[in-house]
Design an enzyme around this catalytic site. Structure first.
Site, PDB file in Angstrom:
ATOM      1  N   GLY A   1       0.826  -1.201   0.000  1.00 56.19           N
ATOM      2  CA  GLY A   1       0.000   0.000   0.000  1.00 56.19           C
ATOM      3  C   GLY A   1       0.857   1.246   0.000  1.00 56.19           C
ATOM      4  O   GLY A   1       2.021   1.234  -0.412  1.00 56.19           O
ATOM      5  N   SER A   2       0.302   2.327   0.497  1.00 57.06           N
ATOM      6  CA  SER A   2       0.992   3.614   0.454  1.00 57.06           C
ATOM      7  C   SER A   2       2.158   3.650   1.427  1.00 57.06           C
ATOM      8  O   SER A   2       2.179   2.949   2.444  1.00 57.06           O
ATOM      9  CB  SER A   2       0.017   4.745   0.782  1.00 57.06           C
ATOM     10  OG  SER A   2      -0.317   4.732   2.160  1.00 57.06           O
TER      11      SER A   2
ATOM     12  N   VAL B   1       1.049   4.817   5.073  1.00 59.01           N
ATOM     13  CA  VAL B   1       0.484   3.764   5.911  1.00 59.01           C
ATOM     14  C   VAL B   1       1.550   2.737   6.270  1.00 59.01           C
ATOM     15  O   VAL B   1       1.630   2.267   7.409  1.00 59.01           O
ATOM     16  CB  VAL B   1      -0.709   3.093   5.210  1.00 59.01           C
ATOM     17  CG1 VAL B   1      -1.216   1.900   6.019  1.00 59.01           C
ATOM     18  CG2 VAL B   1      -1.831   4.109   5.004  1.00 59.01           C
ATOM     19  N   GLY B   2       2.384   2.380   5.310  1.00 60.88           N
ATOM     20  CA  GLY B   2       3.426   1.395   5.564  1.00 60.88           C
ATOM     21  C   GLY B   2       4.393   1.819   6.646  1.00 60.88           C
ATOM     22  O   GLY B   2       4.785   1.008   7.506  1.00 60.88           O
TER      23      GLY B   2
ATOM     24  N   GLU C   1       5.700  -3.389   1.030  1.00 61.19           N
ATOM     25  CA  GLU C   1       5.856  -2.945  -0.359  1.00 61.19           C
ATOM     26  C   GLU C   1       5.019  -1.691  -0.496  1.00 61.19           C
ATOM     27  O   GLU C   1       3.787  -1.730  -0.395  1.00 61.19           O
ATOM     28  CB  GLU C   1       5.394  -4.029  -1.333  1.00 61.19           C
ATOM     29  CG  GLU C   1       5.734  -3.685  -2.773  1.00 61.19           C
ATOM     30  CD  GLU C   1       4.549  -3.819  -3.705  1.00 61.19           C
ATOM     31  OE1 GLU C   1       4.254  -2.805  -4.389  1.00 61.19           O
ATOM     32  OE2 GLU C   1       3.928  -4.887  -3.736  1.00 61.19           O
TER      33      GLU C   1
ATOM     34  N   CYS D   1       1.916   0.474  -8.280  1.00 66.55           N
ATOM     35  CA  CYS D   1       3.128   0.976  -7.625  1.00 66.55           C
ATOM     36  C   CYS D   1       4.323   0.933  -8.562  1.00 66.55           C
ATOM     37  O   CYS D   1       5.266   1.708  -8.415  1.00 66.55           O
ATOM     38  CB  CYS D   1       3.417   0.177  -6.353  1.00 66.55           C
ATOM     39  SG  CYS D   1       3.660  -1.588  -6.635  1.00 66.55           S
TER      40      CYS D   1
END
Length: 488
Positions: free
Chosen positions: A232-233, A236-237, A254, A288
């Protein structure tokens, strides 16, 4: 369990579908049909999250003790069932997040390849032997599952990404709790149906449909969850990484990308443009790994602009369920508005729009979030369109004076996922491979990955073991070193 489009879908915990009377509901909508309802989901309650965690914890010892053959046969059983639901998965993926049905079907086929790979990996779970300096001593290492894991997946690849996390977890002996993004949970529900049909033991797999705050945070902070695999973003990661670090939980992250294609000393400009456009506009740029900037030496700026403009025009925009559609709508209004804001800001920064750049207004398409394949040139290094992740069908052309500057501009962003170079000069290609700051590099090729190779990034694009290929075992298992004395 019926198709996700025909009834309210709940979470799947400890071998059963839940039906809490106190749960809130969530409706997914079709971005290509002005928000027309697609499916209704019952959101997991805090009690259900704790039940899923407890079930995974309790199932961990027995699942770790299963044989490699049992885990392999589980994957083959899923592969046997898979063709019967491919169209269902593809259709709900397209209706919930917008991508062309041909792309969604491609996801279902790619999942078959990757599941076959992981079925084989079940039999390759060994580690190393060592020569001991002591007499009558064997020294070796083994791999053991880390325990229950949480798999948090994004909306843009709602079929393939869950498979990339759930199947390696199961093969490596880890119970797994899947939390898909709320924009497109439909394919995950079908995957849960299939796993239930083939008899996955209770607690070994659970599906939690819910928000990041109610479900994701509880999974990340639970002492019973040994690791979190997330796609994800970056924002957030990094939050997940910070929370997990506080209790030393393992992470596989990732995250975002701002992927460059450098063009220098190339003769076949048309082929180069075809590769770049495919990498830029597939899934409406909502990948991504999408190429979002072309860094080109000035001698090739005019030819590459012309070729990319021609290529952009071939990306027919339409509703995802139309077989002739090459590029569907953006996932929602928020993403749609953000993409257009980036284009408008780029023109204020001195860039020029060559093609696209305006929301599509077409009565035949209705009120969907349709945005055309867009090429913007004379983008200056350091500006927003040159450095920030847009996640839409917008390609920035950044002219540079020479290859040294091209390398510097490639590396100016916070990201480091993937990058491409297009050149006939293999000395330049070698420089790019070694000097580009990214986890993956392509030479004379777009940014399409293969399902058996390690996949991951550096800098703000990734953390932890690379995924997809056999390197995922480094996340799902831990090494134990054994010293064994014999013949005393």
């Amino acid at each position: 369990m019926s198709s996700p489009t025909s009834k309210t879908v709940s979470s799947y915990i400890a071998g059963a579908w839940t039906a809490s009377p106190d749960a809130a509901t969530h409706q997914t909508t079709d971005p290509g049909r002005a928000g027309a309802q697609v499916a209704t989901y019952q959101l997991a309650t805090s009690t259900e999250v704790e039940n899923a965690i407890a079930a995974a914890r309790d199932a961990a010892p027995s699942w770790a003790a299963t044989t490699a053959n049992d885990r392999m046969e589980l994957v083959y059983a899923l592969l046997d069932k898979w063709p019967s639901r491919q169209r269902d998965m593809a259709e709900i993926a397209t209706r919930e997040m917008g991508k062309a049905i041909t792309e969604s079907m491609g996801e279902t086929n790619r999942a078959i390849f990757e599941m076959r790979f992981w079925a084989g990996e079940a039999l390759r779970g060994g580690d190393k032997t060592f020569t001991s300096v002591r007499e009558k001593t064997d020294a070796y290492s083994i791999r053991q599952p880390i325990g229950p894991v949480a798999a948090i997946t994004p909306w843009n690849f709602p079929i393939l990404t869950p498979i990339r996390k759930v199947i390696p977890a199961l093969v490596c002996g880890c119970p797994v709790i899947l939390k898909p993004a709320l924009q497109s949970p439909g394919p995950s529900a079908i995957i849960a149906e299939l796993l239930d049909e083939i008899g996955v033991p209770a607690g070994v797999f659970s599906l939690l449909i819910g928000t990041g705050r109610e479900v994701g945070d509880r999974l990340v902070n639970s002492p019973d969850i040994a690791g979190i695999t997330f796609t994800g973003s970056t924002e957030v990661g990094l939050g997940i990484a910070a929370a997990a670090a506080g209790r030393n939980a393992r992470t596989q992250l990732e995250m975002g990308g701002k992927n460059a294609a450098v063009v220098s000393s190339i003769s076949d400009v048309d082929r180069t443009a075809t590769e770049i456009a495919t990498a830029a506009f597939t899934a409406a740029g909502q990948r991504c790994t999408a190429v979002s900037r072309v860094i080109v030496t000035r001698d090739l700026q005019g030819p590459i602009e012309e070729a990319l403009t021609r290529q952009a025009a071939t990306f027919t925009v339409g509703h995802g369920m139309d077989e002739s559609t090459k590029m569907g709508p953006l996932v929602n209004t928020s993403q749609f508005e953000q993409v257009h804001q980036y284009v408008e800001q780029s023109t204020r920064d001195g860039a020029r729009v060559l093609v696209g750049g305006q929301p599509i207004k077409d009565d035949s398409l209705g009120e969907g979030t349709y945005y055309p394949a867009t090429v913007v040139t004379d983008v200056k290094p350091g500006t927003a369109l040159a450095t920030e992740e847009v996640f839409g069908p917008v390609l920035a052309i950044i002219p540079v004076d020479d290859f040294d500057e091209a390398i510097a501009v490639t590396n100016e962003t916070q990201y480091g996922l993937t990058a491409s170079v297009f050149t006939d000069d293999m000395d330049l290609a070698h420089r790019f491979v070694t000097e580009a700051r990214s986890g993956m590099v392509h030479v004379n090729h777009g940014t399409t990955s293969e399902g058996h190779l390690p996949f991951g990034g550096v800098a703000q694009s990734g953390q932890g073991a690379f995924g997809i290929g056999d390197t995922s075992k480094e996340f799902f298992t831990t090494r134990k070193v054994v010293y064994q004395v014999y013949g005393q």
